[in-house]
Scaffold this motif. Sequence first.
Motif, short mmCIF file in Angstrom:
data_model
loop_
_atom_site.label_atom_id
_atom_site.label_comp_id
_atom_site.label_asym_id
_atom_site.label_seq_id
_atom_site.Cartn_x
_atom_site.Cartn_y
_atom_site.Cartn_z
N PRO A 15 0.83 -1.20 0.00
CA PRO A 15 0.00 0.00 0.00
C PRO A 15 0.86 1.25 0.00
O PRO A 15 2.03 1.22 0.40
CB PRO A 15 -0.78 -0.12 1.32
CG PRO A 15 0.16 -0.89 2.21
CD PRO A 15 0.86 -1.86 1.31
N PRO A 16 0.30 2.38 -0.46
CA PRO A 16 1.04 3.64 -0.39
C PRO A 16 1.29 4.01 1.07
O PRO A 16 0.47 3.73 1.94
CB PRO A 16 0.09 4.65 -1.06
CG PRO A 16 -1.26 4.03 -0.97
CD PRO A 16 -1.05 2.55 -1.03
N PRO A 17 2.43 4.65 1.35
CA PRO A 17 2.82 4.88 2.74
C PRO A 17 2.02 5.95 3.47
O PRO A 17 2.06 6.02 4.68
CB PRO A 17 4.29 5.28 2.62
CG PRO A 17 4.41 5.86 1.25
CD PRO A 17 3.45 5.08 0.41
N ASN A 317 6.91 10.78 -6.26
CA ASN A 317 7.84 9.92 -5.51
C ASN A 317 8.14 10.51 -4.13
O ASN A 317 8.03 9.82 -3.10
CB ASN A 317 9.13 9.76 -6.31
CG ASN A 317 10.13 8.83 -5.65
OD1 ASN A 317 9.77 8.09 -4.73
ND2 ASN A 317 11.35 8.86 -6.10
N LEU A 318 8.48 11.79 -4.09
CA LEU A 318 8.81 12.45 -2.83
C LEU A 318 7.61 12.52 -1.88
O LEU A 318 7.78 12.54 -0.67
CB LEU A 318 9.37 13.85 -3.10
CG LEU A 318 10.71 13.92 -3.85
CD1 LEU A 318 11.04 15.37 -4.19
CD2 LEU A 318 11.82 13.31 -2.99
N SER A 319 6.42 12.59 -2.46
CA SER A 319 5.20 12.71 -1.65
C SER A 319 4.67 11.36 -1.19
O SER A 319 3.69 11.30 -0.45
CB SER A 319 4.11 13.45 -2.43
OG SER A 319 4.55 14.73 -2.82
N GLY A 320 5.29 10.28 -1.65
CA GLY A 320 4.81 8.95 -1.28
C GLY A 320 3.66 8.47 -2.12
O GLY A 320 2.99 7.49 -1.78
N THR A 321 3.41 9.15 -3.26
CA THR A 321 2.35 8.74 -4.16
C THR A 321 2.88 7.67 -5.12
O THR A 321 4.04 7.76 -5.56
CB THR A 321 1.83 9.94 -4.97
OG1 THR A 321 1.42 10.97 -4.06
CG2 THR A 321 0.65 9.56 -5.85
N SER A 322 2.06 6.70 -5.47
CA SER A 322 2.49 5.66 -6.39
C SER A 322 2.81 6.25 -7.76
O SER A 322 2.29 7.30 -8.13
CB SER A 322 1.40 4.59 -6.54
OG SER A 322 0.19 5.18 -6.97
#
Length: 324
Positions: A15-17, A317-322
């Motif tokens: 899952p996304p973080p 990527n930096l925001s934790g989005t897939s």
Amino acid sequence: MNSNRMVVAQRGVIPPPKHYADSAWFKYILSCCAATTAEMVTYPLDLAKTRLQIQGEKGLNGSSQRSPYRGLASTGVGIIREEGMLRLWQGVTPAVYRHLIYSGTRMVLYEKVRDRLFTTRADGTRPVWQAIVGGILVGGIAQFLASPADLIKVQMQMEGKRRLEGHAPRIHSAGEAFIKIYNAGGLRGLWKGCMPNVYRSAFVNLGDLTTYDSVKRYFVNTWALSDDYWTHALSSACSGLIGATMGTPVDVVKTRVMNQPTDDRARGLLYRNSLDCLLKTVHNEGFWALYKGFIPCWLRMGPWSLTFWLTYEQIRNLSGTSAF
């Protein structure tokens, strides 16, 4: 999150973080940030493209514009010499406003349509025809919503040239342009040139968004390339070329319809509609007039796509989005 983790997350293994990272509103904000960055970097090329598309156009008296530009470089130099360096960003404010609506809408809608309606094969790829239909659909919807901002941008881009030709200024700011257009034609006037704009966006999205998505997935899933800078750059280079090739003719028609003078009922004085503009342009100037401004359009869409996709993928990527 590294590139391999992004690919795994995209396939649904982990899952996304962060709980908000894959929400529609958050992706909307990220896409607007990436589009604003790309627009600011490449806007002078868009201005040069618009000036080149208008040159040679016959006015109400049947005469063409005087002193046409001779290509991208001379157009840019001419604008700087005659109007000043800052004029290369004339009309950038409504251009940014447009992307706050257009880019956010098209990116979020496309991803929703892709993830919920597209068929996913065992190797992770999806049918190209589904990507084509999705790109055309979301591009047209997003551009329809953003058309008033695009209309204001085109008219502001032409103000410097009009003043050098001895015409009285029409507008001085985006706010003034909005009010004048609304007072002259109401809500309908704000959507002048809407249909060629929608057609153009559909073709551009077919070339840009659909190409990027399909090519990137092909590289990652078939060629086993990493979902990294190089893959993003190569995919965006392909999308920029295809988008410019498919979108330039419709962009020429859109620019001319939007820039033409209107009567007190917001009806165009040069062209009745998009088809009329297309036919008159080909008749008066030849078929290749539809590709006026192609080089700056391509040179802009290439860097624009590169800047946008690299920025968009990295901030996701930096925001934790897939990954997209």
